[in-house]
Design a protein around this motif. Sequence first.
Motif, mmCIF file in Angstrom:
data_model
loop_
_atom_site.group_PDB
_atom_site.id
_atom_site.type_symbol
_atom_site.label_atom_id
_atom_site.label_comp_id
_atom_site.label_asym_id
_atom_site.label_seq_id
_atom_site.Cartn_x
_atom_site.Cartn_y
_atom_site.Cartn_z
ATOM 1 N N LEU A 56 0.831 -1.199 0.000
ATOM 2 C CA LEU A 56 0.000 0.000 0.000
ATOM 3 C C LEU A 56 0.863 1.246 0.000
ATOM 4 O O LEU A 56 0.401 2.342 -0.285
ATOM 5 N N ARG A 83 -1.462 -6.960 -4.535
ATOM 6 C CA ARG A 83 -2.338 -6.924 -3.370
ATOM 7 C C ARG A 83 -3.480 -7.913 -3.518
ATOM 8 O O ARG A 83 -3.828 -8.645 -2.595
ATOM 9 N N ILE A 89 -6.113 -8.605 3.934
ATOM 10 C CA ILE A 89 -5.958 -7.610 4.997
ATOM 11 C C ILE A 89 -7.168 -7.621 5.938
ATOM 12 O O ILE A 89 -8.318 -7.712 5.498
ATOM 13 N N PHE A 91 -8.589 -5.290 9.252
ATOM 14 C CA PHE A 91 -8.328 -4.054 9.983
ATOM 15 C C PHE A 91 -8.972 -4.107 11.359
ATOM 16 O O PHE A 91 -9.820 -4.947 11.644
ATOM 17 N N HIS A 95 -13.459 -2.820 8.497
ATOM 18 C CA HIS A 95 -13.898 -2.062 7.332
ATOM 19 C C HIS A 95 -14.687 -2.942 6.391
ATOM 20 O O HIS A 95 -14.125 -3.615 5.550
ATOM 21 N N ILE A 97 -18.022 -2.855 3.572
ATOM 22 C CA ILE A 97 -18.795 -1.886 2.797
ATOM 23 C C ILE A 97 -20.214 -1.876 3.358
ATOM 24 O O ILE A 97 -20.881 -2.906 3.409
ATOM 25 N N PRO A 98 -20.680 -0.707 3.838
ATOM 26 C CA PRO A 98 -21.900 -0.677 4.649
ATOM 27 C C PRO A 98 -23.159 -1.099 3.895
ATOM 28 O O PRO A 98 -24.094 -1.606 4.505
ATOM 29 N N ILE A 112 -12.872 -8.158 -7.226
ATOM 30 C CA ILE A 112 -11.622 -7.426 -7.418
ATOM 31 C C ILE A 112 -10.520 -8.381 -7.860
ATOM 32 O O ILE A 112 -9.684 -8.057 -8.700
ATOM 33 N N ARG C 294 -17.748 8.357 1.221
ATOM 34 C CA ARG C 294 -17.389 6.985 0.915
ATOM 35 C C ARG C 294 -15.884 6.796 0.800
ATOM 36 O O ARG C 294 -15.423 5.782 0.291
ATOM 37 N N ARG C 296 -13.595 6.005 2.881
ATOM 38 C CA ARG C 296 -13.042 4.811 3.505
ATOM 39 C C ARG C 296 -13.309 3.565 2.663
ATOM 40 O O ARG C 296 -12.447 2.712 2.494
ATOM 41 N N GLU C 297 -14.515 3.540 2.099
ATOM 42 C CA GLU C 297 -14.877 2.416 1.244
ATOM 43 C C GLU C 297 -13.985 2.358 0.001
ATOM 44 O O GLU C 297 -13.530 1.283 -0.411
ATOM 45 N N LEU C 300 -10.674 1.121 0.967
ATOM 46 C CA LEU C 300 -10.755 -0.313 1.218
ATOM 47 C C LEU C 300 -10.697 -1.103 -0.091
ATOM 48 O O LEU C 300 -9.945 -2.074 -0.225
ATOM 49 N N ILE C 301 -11.479 -0.636 -1.061
ATOM 50 C CA ILE C 301 -11.505 -1.349 -2.338
ATOM 51 C C ILE C 301 -10.129 -1.312 -2.988
ATOM 52 O O ILE C 301 -9.640 -2.303 -3.534
ATOM 53 N N LYS C 302 -9.481 -0.157 -2.886
ATOM 54 C CA LYS C 302 -8.137 -0.063 -3.446
ATOM 55 C C LYS C 302 -7.175 -0.962 -2.681
ATOM 56 O O LYS C 302 -6.325 -1.628 -3.282
ATOM 57 N N ALA C 303 -7.299 -0.971 -1.350
ATOM 58 C CA ALA C 303 -6.394 -1.794 -0.547
ATOM 59 C C ALA C 303 -6.576 -3.270 -0.868
ATOM 60 O O ALA C 303 -5.634 -4.053 -0.806
ATOM 61 N N PRO C 384 -5.231 5.089 -0.436
ATOM 62 C CA PRO C 384 -5.895 4.150 0.470
ATOM 63 C C PRO C 384 -5.350 4.224 1.894
ATOM 64 O O PRO C 384 -6.117 4.112 2.858
ATOM 65 N N LEU C 388 -7.815 5.028 5.040
ATOM 66 C CA LEU C 388 -8.094 3.963 5.994
ATOM 67 C C LEU C 388 -7.644 4.346 7.396
ATOM 68 O O LEU C 388 -8.187 3.878 8.384
#
Lengths: 229, 446, 391
Positions: A56, A83, A89, A91, A95, A97-98, A112, C294, C296-297, C300-303, C384, C388
Amino acid sequence: MEETQVIIRTEQLGRRYGAITALTSLDLVVEKGDWLTVMGHSGSGKSTLLNLLGGLDRPTEGTVQVAGQDLSGLSENELARFRREQIGIIFQQHHLIPYLTALENVMMAQYIHSVVDEVEARGALERVGMGHRLRNRPGELSGGEQQRVCIARAIINSPALLLADEPTGNLDGGATRMVLELLRELRAEEGFSIVLVTHNQEVAAWGDRTIQMDDGLVIRDDLVGGTPA
Amino acid sequence: MILRSALSLALLWGLLSCCLLAAGETGRLRRRIVLAFSFTAGAVGMLPLLASMPGDLPFALLRMFIAALLLAMVLVSSAALLSAPGRGVRSTIWRERCAGWGRKMAPVLFPALNGALATAILAGSPSTSRLTVVAVTVVTAFLVASLVDLLINMLPYRPRFTTLTLFLLASSLLFCSAAFSPRLDLFAPLSMKIMKFTHDFLHQFMESMLLPDHLFINPPTWNFVGFFFSQEIGFWGALLLWFAPVLLVCLVVSRTPLPSVAHVRQGARRRSLIAAALRERRGLLIIPAVAALVLAFSVYRSQFPDVLYWDPAPIAVEATPAGDIAIPLKQGELDLRDGKLHKFSYSQGSTLVRFFVLERGDAVVVALDACAICPPDGYGQGEGSVFCYYCKTLIPLETVGRPGGCNPVPVPFTSSDQTLRISTLQLVNLWNSTVQVTTKNAGGKR
Amino acid sequence: MIMKRIQWIIRVVMASLRFRTGRSLLLLAVIAMASSLAVALGMVTVSMERRISDEVRKYGANLLLLPESGRMDLGSGALAFGTLAEPAWLDATAVERALAGQGGRIRGYSLHLREPLLSGRVELPVEGVRFDQIRRMLPWWEPVGRWPAVESEVVIGADLARRLSLKAGDRIDLTGSAGVTAPMTVAGVVRTGGDEDRLLFIDLSRLQALSGLEGRVSQVRVLADARSGLLPLTAAALESALPGARAREVRQVAQTSATLLKKVQLLMILVTLVVLAASGASVTGTMSTTVLERGREIGLIKAMGATRLGTVLLFATEACLLGVTGGLAGCGAGVVLAEAVSRSVFSVSTEFTPLALPLAVTVGLLIALAGSVGPMLSVYRLDPVKSLRGE
C-alpha cells in the motif's frame, strides 16, 4: 534458509514522511507459514511496516520482498495486482462496505480478484461460522461477527500473506479468542503466513514469533532474544 | 481528389498488410515478400484486363470477386457459428483444416485483390498513363505499409487474431477500399439489389395472390406496402447483410467455451483461470469491433461518395414553330460530341422538361434527365458512367440510351445536317408520363 | 456459478444507490429535469418546424400574387373566408401574360377567385379554380369520388360536405350575385386538413360568370424556381410586370409562426442552458459529498487490490445508471412539457418523435458524467493508506 521458504525479506527497509522517520533500516526475514506478531505503542512504525508489506506504501530506503516479489520495482497497477493476489488484509475497524450484505462483501473481494462466484463465497462464510447471517448488512452484525466476515473476505482469494492490523482491538475477550482461534485454524488449513500488529501481550502469545518496535526500530526480536516468556 | 483517395487507399493497404503480417505464422521477412509479391501481381495483373476488356467489364469482374468475398464471409461465419466447438470431433477437424487453408490463402488472396482494386481505382480512366500510375501505386503502397507497420508496432497492446477474425478484418478493409470508387463499391448495388428483390418478390406475390395492384389500394395500406418498395428497405437490408459477418463472428467468439476448471482445487486459482479466459475472449472481440468500424466507414463512403460528377447547368432551348427542338451538334464552344453530358431544359406551360445529350462510343444519345423508377433528381456524369443522384446507381455509358431500370429514359430524335431534332410533343409527353409515375411511386414521402 | 461482471457491478451499484435513497432520488430528479427541458425544446422545435414546412408545402406554390388592396386570409385557421375589406381583383389575362414572360422560371401556377354564392338561403364560400391547374399544383389532393370532368361539376371540402350532408353525385344549386342560378353536381369530396375543407370548388369561369366578375381572379398561386435566391427576383419581376399586384413569397405566410417559434426557442434554449449548468453543478456537489463520505470504502476497495481505473469504473457506472434513468424519466416529463408549451403557445399538439428518447438519455448521461468528473478524479487520486487511517 532456502529462498522458497521465505515469505518476507526486507533489507535496510526505511520509510520517511518528510522530516519524520517512521521506519529505519529494518532487516526482517519471515518464513512461510509463520505467525509474526508486531508489538509497539502507536507511532512506533508498526502500521508503516504493515503498509509496506501490503504494497500500500512504498519504501524510501531499502528493499522489501514479499512472496518472491520485489515490491519497490512494481508499478501502481502491478502493486494492485500483487495486493489482490498475494495479500489479505484485516483491519481493526472492521472495514466492511456498509451497503453490501456479508455475502456481497466477500463477493466484492472475489470481483476485485477475478470473477464472482457466489457458492464459493457462501462456503467461505460458512467456514468462519457466519453461514446463518449471509444476507445481513454490517450494521446488523456484532463486532465479532463483522470481524469474522472480514476474515472470510481476507482469505477468499487464498493469499500468501495475511496482514492483520489490531484485529481484536475493538473486541471483548470472548470474541478476541474466537477470532484468534479461527485464524489459527485457517492458517493450519490454508498455509498462509500471518503478520499481526497488536499491543496486547495476550494476543501476541498466539503467534510463533514476536518483534517489538519503537521509534521505527526493532528493539526486540524473540528469534534473536530467545523464546518469549 | 485522386491524391486523397490514393492516400486513403494506401493507408487501408497498410492496415491490411499489418494485420496479415501480425496474423501469419511463418517468418516475418518471408511473409513480407509474399505480401509484396501478391500485391504487385494483383496490381500489374489488372492492367491487361483493363486494356483488353471493354468499358465496365473489368470493374464488374472485380466487383463480382468482392461480392463473392462478402457472400463467403457470411457463409463461413454462419458455418463457424453452427459448428461451434463441442459439436463432435469431425466438425473440429474440419474447422482446423479450413482455418489452415485460410491462413495459407489469406496472404496471397487479399494483397492480390487489393492490388487489383488499387489499379482499377487509380488507373481506371484511360486518359492517364496506366503503367506509371501502377508503378507509383506499388511503390507508395510499400512505403505506406512500412510506415503503418512501424506505427502499429508502437502500440502497447497487440490484439490477437484467429483465422476468422483475420478474414473478417481483411475483407472489411477490402470492401472499404472498393467503396472509394463508385464503380467498384459493393454497398450501393447491394442495397439496390435488395430493393429490387423485395419489390419483384412482393409484386409477384401480389399477382399470384390476385391482389389488386397499386391503384386500387387505399392510401394508408399503400403507404405501408410502399415501405417495402421504398429505398429504405434496400438500405436496411443491405446494412443487415453488410454487418452480418461481424455479428456472426462476435457470436462465435462469445460462444467459445470457457476452460474446464473443475479439477482445480483452490477456488481463487479457479476463478483466476476463468477470469483469464474471459479476458482473452474479450480481447478476441477487438478485431471484429475494428472491422465494424471499417465497414461503417465504407457505408458512409458509399452513401456520400467523394466523387465530383460532371453536371452542367441545363441550357434552355426553344422550339421551332413546327414544334421541334433543333440543337446543332456543334455551335461555338458547345460540342455535343465531346463525350460529356450536355443538359438542356425546355418549358412548355408549367412543365419544365430536362433532358441531356451525350455521345457514347460513336453514337449520340438523347435521354430524359430522369428515369422510370426514381423521382427526377437527375444524373451526373462520372468515369465511364452516369450516376443517378436519387438511388446512387451507376449506369455504365454503354447502356445509356437503352430503356429500363434506372437508365435515363431515352428520347427519340432524328439527326441531320449536324443537327439533332426532337419533337416537343413526344418530349413533353414522355416527361410527364415518367415524372407522374415516379413521383407517385415515392409514396408521398418526399 | 460464475456471475457476469456487468451483473455484479449493477448489483453493487443498485445496492449503493438504495442505501442512499434520498440522495439518489435528488440526483435523479435534477437529471430528469434537465433532460426533460432539452427534450421539450427539441420536440417543440421539430414538430413546429415540421408544421411550418407543412404549411408551406400544403400550398404547393411558393409565390402568391394578390391584388394590391386585397386581403390575405391564408394560414390563419379560423379565418377561412371572411371579411374582405376592399374587394379587389387581378386581371386573369394580364397575369397569364406576365407569367408567360418569365419563361422557364415558372414551373406552374393556379388561378383562384373567392366569392360567396348562395345555395338556397345559405351563403357558401366558393373558390373558383381550374381543376387541371389544381391537380398539377396540388397532386396530393385525393378527392373521394372523382375530379370534375365538365364545367357543371364541383369538388366540395369535407367539412362543408358534412355540414350540407352532400356526397359525390349529389346535386347543388348555386346562385350568384348576378341572380342567375346554376345547377351543379358534386363530383368529389376532398379532405386536406386545411381551410380547403370548408370550401366549395367550382370551375373558375363558371364562378366568374355567376358573380359577374369575368376575367377577374382574387389570387394566383405560382410555383416558381426557388433555387439560390431566384424567388425574390421572380417576385420583383412579376410585380413590375403587373401593376396593382403584390407578389409575396409563401414563406412569409408561415413567417408569423416561424418568428414566434424562434422566440420561444430562444427562451427555451436559455432556460435549458441555465438548468443544464445548474443541474451539472448540483450533480457535482452531491457526488462530491458522496465521494467524501465513501472515502473509507474507496480506500478499502483499493487496498483489496482494485486498480485506480477499476475503482473509478464502479463510480462511473453509478453515474451512468443515474444518467440513463434520469434521462428516461426526463423523456416522459419532456413530452408532457412539450405538449403543454406548444398547446399554450402555438395551440397545436406536438407529435412524438422517436428521436426524443435517445436525446433524453444522452442529455442525462452527459449531465451525470460531466457533473461527476471532479468527484471521479478525487476517487482516482485517493490514497488508500490515508483514507483507511482516518477514523
